[in-house]
Design an enzyme around this catalytic site. Structure first.
Site, PDB file in Angstrom:
ATOM      1  N   ASP A 166       0.872  -1.169   0.000  1.00 42.58           N
ATOM      2  CA  ASP A 166       0.000   0.000   0.000  1.00 42.58           C
ATOM      3  C   ASP A 166       0.911   1.221   0.000  1.00 42.58           C
ATOM      4  O   ASP A 166       1.641   1.464   0.970  1.00 42.58           O
ATOM      5  CB  ASP A 166      -0.886  -0.022   1.253  1.00 42.58           C
ATOM      6  N   ALA A 216     -19.539  19.707  -0.003  1.00 43.60           N
ATOM      7  CA  ALA A 216     -20.336  19.870   1.216  1.00 43.60           C
ATOM      8  C   ALA A 216     -20.643  18.531   1.874  1.00 43.60           C
ATOM      9  O   ALA A 216     -20.796  18.454   3.091  1.00 43.60           O
ATOM     10  CB  ALA A 216     -21.644  20.590   0.878  1.00 43.60           C
ATOM     11  N   TYR A 223     -10.205  14.665  -6.041  1.00 44.15           N
ATOM     12  CA  TYR A 223      -9.510  14.013  -7.158  1.00 44.15           C
ATOM     13  C   TYR A 223      -8.837  15.048  -8.074  1.00 44.15           C
ATOM     14  O   TYR A 223      -7.655  14.922  -8.416  1.00 44.15           O
ATOM     15  CB  TYR A 223     -10.534  13.191  -7.938  1.00 44.15           C
TER      16      TYR A 223
HETATM   17  P1  NAD Z   1      -8.142   1.134 -11.641  1.00 38.33           P
HETATM   18  O1  NAD Z   1      -9.000   1.320 -10.442  1.00 38.33           O
HETATM   19  O2  NAD Z   1      -8.503   0.088 -12.633  1.00 38.33           O
HETATM   20  O3  NAD Z   1      -6.632   0.904 -11.197  1.00 38.33           O
HETATM   21  C1  NAD Z   1      -6.019   1.648 -10.175  1.00 38.33           C
HETATM   22  C2  NAD Z   1      -5.058   0.730  -9.439  1.00 38.33           C
HETATM   23  O4  NAD Z   1      -4.421   1.486  -8.392  1.00 38.33           O
HETATM   24  C3  NAD Z   1      -5.789  -0.449  -8.768  1.00 38.33           C
HETATM   25  O5  NAD Z   1      -5.186  -1.690  -9.153  1.00 38.33           O
HETATM   26  C4  NAD Z   1      -5.644  -0.158  -7.296  1.00 38.33           C
HETATM   27  O6  NAD Z   1      -5.588  -1.321  -6.484  1.00 38.33           O
HETATM   28  C5  NAD Z   1      -4.316   0.624  -7.270  1.00 38.33           C
HETATM   29  N1  NAD Z   1      -4.187   1.348  -6.016  1.00 38.33           N
HETATM   30  C6  NAD Z   1      -5.130   2.109  -5.402  1.00 38.33           C
HETATM   31  N2  NAD Z   1      -4.682   2.523  -4.202  1.00 38.33           N
HETATM   32  C7  NAD Z   1      -3.441   2.014  -4.049  1.00 38.33           C
HETATM   33  C8  NAD Z   1      -2.486   2.086  -3.003  1.00 38.33           C
HETATM   34  N3  NAD Z   1      -2.733   2.749  -1.875  1.00 38.33           N
HETATM   35  N4  NAD Z   1      -1.305   1.444  -3.156  1.00 38.33           N
HETATM   36  C9  NAD Z   1      -1.049   0.740  -4.303  1.00 38.33           C
HETATM   37  N5  NAD Z   1      -1.917   0.651  -5.329  1.00 38.33           N
HETATM   38  C10 NAD Z   1      -3.105   1.270  -5.204  1.00 38.33           C
HETATM   39  O7  NAD Z   1      -8.091   2.571 -12.337  1.00 38.33           O
HETATM   40  P2  NAD Z   1      -7.598   3.029 -13.787  1.00 38.33           P
HETATM   41  O8  NAD Z   1      -8.776   3.530 -14.512  1.00 38.33           O
HETATM   42  O9  NAD Z   1      -6.735   2.024 -14.425  1.00 38.33           O
HETATM   43  O10 NAD Z   1      -6.739   4.309 -13.363  1.00 38.33           O
HETATM   44  C11 NAD Z   1      -5.317   4.336 -13.334  1.00 38.33           C
HETATM   45  C12 NAD Z   1      -4.867   5.780 -13.192  1.00 38.33           C
HETATM   46  O11 NAD Z   1      -5.362   6.544 -14.291  1.00 38.33           O
HETATM   47  C13 NAD Z   1      -5.404   6.475 -11.927  1.00 38.33           C
HETATM   48  O12 NAD Z   1      -4.393   7.324 -11.406  1.00 38.33           O
HETATM   49  C14 NAD Z   1      -6.559   7.289 -12.440  1.00 38.33           C
HETATM   50  O13 NAD Z   1      -6.822   8.401 -11.626  1.00 38.33           O
HETATM   51  C15 NAD Z   1      -6.057   7.686 -13.807  1.00 38.33           C
HETATM   52  N6  NAD Z   1      -7.125   8.058 -14.750  1.00 38.33           N
HETATM   53  C16 NAD Z   1      -8.018   7.128 -15.210  1.00 38.33           C
HETATM   54  C17 NAD Z   1      -9.018   7.545 -16.099  1.00 38.33           C
HETATM   55  C18 NAD Z   1     -10.015   6.579 -16.680  1.00 38.33           C
HETATM   56  O14 NAD Z   1     -10.860   7.000 -17.454  1.00 38.33           O
HETATM   57  N7  NAD Z   1      -9.973   5.308 -16.364  1.00 38.33           N
HETATM   58  C19 NAD Z   1      -9.120   8.873 -16.495  1.00 38.33           C
HETATM   59  C20 NAD Z   1      -8.205   9.790 -15.986  1.00 38.33           C
HETATM   60  C21 NAD Z   1      -7.203   9.362 -15.118  1.00 38.33           C
END
Ligand code: NAD
Length: 454
Positions: A268, A305, A360
């Site tokens: 984590d 809020a 976010y």
């Molecule tokens: P996802 O939820 O499929 O994957 C995110 C991963 O991060 C998960 O495997 C989760 O377990 C891991 N994670 C979360 N907290 C953690 C922690 N404390 N320690 C270690 N790992 C941790 O999401 P995604 O859509 O693949 O998103 C990946 C990145 O892209 C993120 O940063 C997200 O904000 C960004 N993003 C995604 C989108 C989209 O449309 N999917 C758009 C803009 C930005």
């Protein structure tokens, strides 16, 4: 998850019915689906135009020749409407005044309807700040407006339009960004203005295949979605990948590393000891790191809020604080090698703002500021920091969005669809390569020119 309209439109009968009913049918984008290759432009019909003052002709010719493209010079364009182009490169370096912009109209007006589906248009020019007159700065900046608007006109055909701003002395670093933007690897990057800089040390060699051979790469949040796809893509370029995710996702993480042969670390990243644990692991196993992708991210959406302090803190801790703390630990312990590449996963929400996402969006805007500050601090070592800002990408994160919000996000982009994790993975991977050494401090949106953040 995938975009149902793109799926439907890819079936000829269904797409015929959709057209008859005047339902907008997004083009099925042409993607590369293979590691970077020198001949990525093979047989692409590319039209090349330039201002008289332009100076990048040899660099552009080298990229097109080595990519095996089929080149037409602007002077040789005929009125034959059946002669179509897969791409256009316009060299607007040396632009001095507003009159210089006429050359854009003169080149693009006659061929605007002759760009093939999924075409690529790239315009190169000088950075406005480097110009020695206000008129020249205005003309250089005007290119951005032109690019963003043309992108909105041709996006329905799957065609993308991007600008590359070249700082003084950076001409030798233009080739790889140009090659990438002209290729199928950049299918969902649209309406962007990248800046190529001459700052810092350039790598000695810039491979065009197996671009990450011999390099070590760490990626957080690699068990699912964009992170898992990016880990695989980095490995396909030859990187030895360390995939990190929370212990609860150990099985999914192992499945990723079983496939690519890298190492998995269940951690984590918000834990107080996480930066030290990760640094210890990397120091022992690799000695140093060449690529670090801060991808892990979470959402806890609620209006401010109604947002609990916990929802605020969780998002800040994962998305921003962990990346800052890990980077500081790696910096202190000198674990990032010279010419390393650091990519942070931002979002268009961090640029435009997003209702219900104060937590976010703050983190994603924070990452944009972080890469700019770190890019400045690390230039002398050739270390590059960039952010990638995805729009709507079809993952479990977007599947959890309310349908109406997801649908608006998909359709209100020039390409009229959501992107795929592969689209983001391509951008991250390109920014991780030696050839991206001119790009640092950029925030590259991978959003099909989403109206959000425009
Ligand atoms: P996802 O939820 O499929 O994957 C995110 C991963 O991060 C998960 O495997 C989760 O377990 C891991 N994670 C979360 N907290 C953690 C922690 N404390 N320690 C270690 N790992 C941790 O999401 P995604 O859509 O693949 O998103 C990946 C990145 O892209 C993120 O940063 C997200 O904000 C960004 N993003 C995604 C989108 C989209 O449309 N999917 C758009 C803009 C930005």
């Amino acid at each position: 998850m995938s975009d149902y309209l793109v799926r439907a439109a890819s079936r000829p009968v269904v797409s015929g019915i959709m057209r008859a009913l005047r339902v907008p049918t997004p083009v099925s984008l042409r993607r590369a689906n293979s590691p970077f290759a020198p001949d990525s432009l093979s047989h692409r019909r590319i039209l090349v135009g330039s201002l008289d003052s332009a100076r990048l002709d040899r660099k552009i010719a080298n990229v097109l020749q080595s990519g095996d493209a089929d080149v037409t010079k602007a002077a040789d364009v005929t009125d034959d409407q059946t002669a179509v182009f897969d791409g256009v490169v316009f060299d607007a370096t040396g632009i001095a005044d507003v009159a210089g912009l006429t050359a854009l109209y003169d080149l693009f007006n006659p061929v605007a309807r002759r760009i093939a589906s999924c075409g690529r248009i790239v315009i190169l020019t000088d950075t406005p700040a480097s110009m020695d007159s206000a008129a020249a700065s205005a003309a250089a900046q005007a290119i951005e407006g032109f690019v963003r608007s043309l992108g909105k006109e041709v996006g329905k055909f799957g065609t993308t339009v991007n600008a590359v701003y070249v700082e003084p002395g950076a001409d030798s670093r233009v080739a790889e960004p140009l090659r990438f933007l002209l290729s199928d690897y950049s299918a969902f990057i649209d309406g962007q203005a990248l800046t190529v800089s001459a700052d810092g040390r350039a790598p000695r060699s810039v491979p065009t295949s197996a671009t990450l051979a011999g390099k070590t790469a760490v990626i957080t949040g690699a068990a699912h979605g964009i992170g898992a796809t990016t880990a695989k893509r980095l490995a396909a370029e030859g990187a030895d990948v360390l995939a990190v995710d929370v212990p609860a996702n150990r099985d999914a993480l192992d499945a990723v590393t079983d496939e690519i042969g890298g190492a998995a670390l269940a951690l984590d990243i918000t834990g107080a000891q996480a930066p030290a644990e990760l640094a210890d692991f990397c120091a022992t196993r690799y000695g140093g790191i060449d690529v670090f992708v801060h991808n892990a991210g979470v959402t806890r959406d609620r209006s401010l809020a109604n947002m609990s302090a916990n929802e605020w803190h969780q998002v800040l801790a994962v998305n921003l604080q962990a990346a800052v703390a890990i980077d500081a630990e790696f910096d202190t312990r000198k674990l990032l090698r010279d010419h390393a590449r650091v990519v942070c996963m931002s979002s268009v929400g961090g640029i435009a703002g997003s209702r219900g996402q104060t937590n976010y969006a703050a983190t994603k805007a924070g990452l944009n500021g972080f890469v700019r500050a770190r890019a400045d601090a690390q230039r002398n070592r050739g270390v590059c920091y960039n952010a990638v800002a995805p729009g709507v990408i079809e993952t479990s994160m977007t599947a959890a969005m309310p349908l109406a919000v997801r649908e608006v996000g998909r359709r209100l982009s020039s390409l009229g669809q959501g992107g795929r994790p592969e689209d983001v993975a391509e951008a991250v991977t390109f920014l991780s390569t030696p050839g991206a050494g001119g790009l640092s401090g950029n925030v590259v949106r991978v959003c099909g020119q989403s109206l959000l953040g425009a």
